[in-house]
Design an enzyme around this catalytic site. Structure first.
Site, PDB file in Angstrom:
ATOM      1  N   LYS A  83       0.859  -1.183   0.000  1.00 53.90           N
ATOM      2  CA  LYS A  83       0.000   0.000   0.000  1.00 53.90           C
ATOM      3  C   LYS A  83       0.896   1.234   0.000  1.00 53.90           C
ATOM      4  O   LYS A  83       1.746   1.406   0.883  1.00 53.90           O
ATOM      5  CB  LYS A  83      -0.897  -0.048   1.240  1.00 53.90           C
ATOM      6  CG  LYS A  83      -2.232   0.638   1.072  1.00 53.90           C
ATOM      7  CD  LYS A  83      -3.145   0.274   2.239  1.00 53.90           C
ATOM      8  CE  LYS A  83      -4.405   1.092   2.223  1.00 53.90           C
ATOM      9  NZ  LYS A  83      -5.206   0.880   3.444  1.00 53.90           N
TER      10      LYS A  83
HETATM   11  O1  G3P Z   1      -7.793   1.747   5.069  1.00 54.62           O
HETATM   12  C1  G3P Z   1      -8.058   2.969   4.493  1.00 54.62           C
HETATM   13  C2  G3P Z   1      -9.431   3.541   4.780  1.00 54.62           C
HETATM   14  O2  G3P Z   1     -10.403   2.569   4.612  1.00 54.62           O
HETATM   15  C3  G3P Z   1      -9.526   4.300   6.059  1.00 54.62           C
HETATM   16  O3  G3P Z   1     -10.846   4.575   6.442  1.00 54.62           O
HETATM   17  O4  G3P Z   1     -12.484   5.230   8.178  1.00 54.62           O
HETATM   18  O5  G3P Z   1     -10.077   5.879   8.453  1.00 54.62           O
HETATM   19  O6  G3P Z   1     -11.498   6.993   6.740  1.00 54.62           O
HETATM   20  P1  G3P Z   1     -11.239   5.728   7.509  1.00 54.62           P
END
Ligand code: G3P
Length: 214
Positions: A83
């Site tokens: 990633k």
């Molecule tokens: O893993 C990346 C993403 O899904 C993060 O989500 O909830 O932290 O905006 P969030």
């Protein structure tokens, strides 16, 4: 549509995997920090459970540093996907890793042009963060729609991985748009199984079953 879980919590991964739902896992530094464990230990444990792609995020921001981390992660297990943040140095890393046959997930995507660049660099996955766009009073799923259209227009093979999912409607809309993958927190995956009429119906069946002579 493929379902990934967005977590570094091994107990959550085991539970969802047992339901046969799990195609892969995405992690990020914030999710790993919540576990209080060393990343390498968590990563190896996840890979022992899930045979599909497991995203491991680099935390360097320069080309050499990101590439070094990427090679270390990729050497651990064949299903590890690197990633990489959507920054210019990150795109260079994606180009190099793609040339080496190592899969990448380009993260922190907030615009169609960023997604176009990731595809041109050869990314395996692009991760638009829909919830974080909704959080600032914009429409996250509009970004997914644009990326899906652009990729279709030019036949890019980069898969659209809808991330930063906040609820079931993000999953429904992602499926309607034809996104390849959705990565959900554990809570959202559980919500997808729930319907009040299922609970009401089950309670009635069980109550009626009590009247059946045994
Ligand atoms: O893993 C990346 C993403 O899904 C993060 O989500 O909830 O932290 O905006 P969030």
């Amino acid at each position: 549509m493929k379902f990934f879980i967005d977590t570094a919590d091994v107990a959550e991964i085991k539970e969802v995997n047992a339901m046969g739902l799990l195609d892969g896992v995405t992690t990020n530094p914030s999710l790993v920090a919540k576990t209080g464990r060393k990343f390498k230990d968590v990563l190896l444990e996840i890979c022992d459970i899930v045979k599909g792609p497991v995203s491991a995020e680099v935390t360097s921001t320069d080309y050499a540093g990101m590439l070094k981390e990427a090679h270390e992660f990729a050497a651990l297990r064949t299903n590890i996907v690197i990633k990489v943040p959507l920054i210019p140095e990150g795109l260079k890393v994606v180009k190099t890793l793609t040339g080496e046959g190592i899969k990448t997930n380009v993260t922190l995507c907030f615009s169609p042009t960023q997604a176009l660049l990731a595809a041109k660099a050869g990314a395996t996955y692009i991760s638009p963060f829909v919830g974080r766009i909704d959080d600032i009073a914009d429409a996250g799923m509009d970004l997914v729609a644009k990326i899906c259209k652009i990729y279709r227009n030019y036949g890019y093979t980069t898969e659209v991985l809808v991330a930063s999912v906040r609820g079931p409607m993000h999953v429904v809309e992602a499926a309607e748009l034809g996104a390849h993958v959705v990565t959900c927190p554990f809570g959202v995956l559980k919500q997808l199984t729930q319907h009040p009429l299922t609970d009401i119906g089950l309670a009635k069946f069980l109550k009626d079953w009590e009247k059946v002579p045994k």
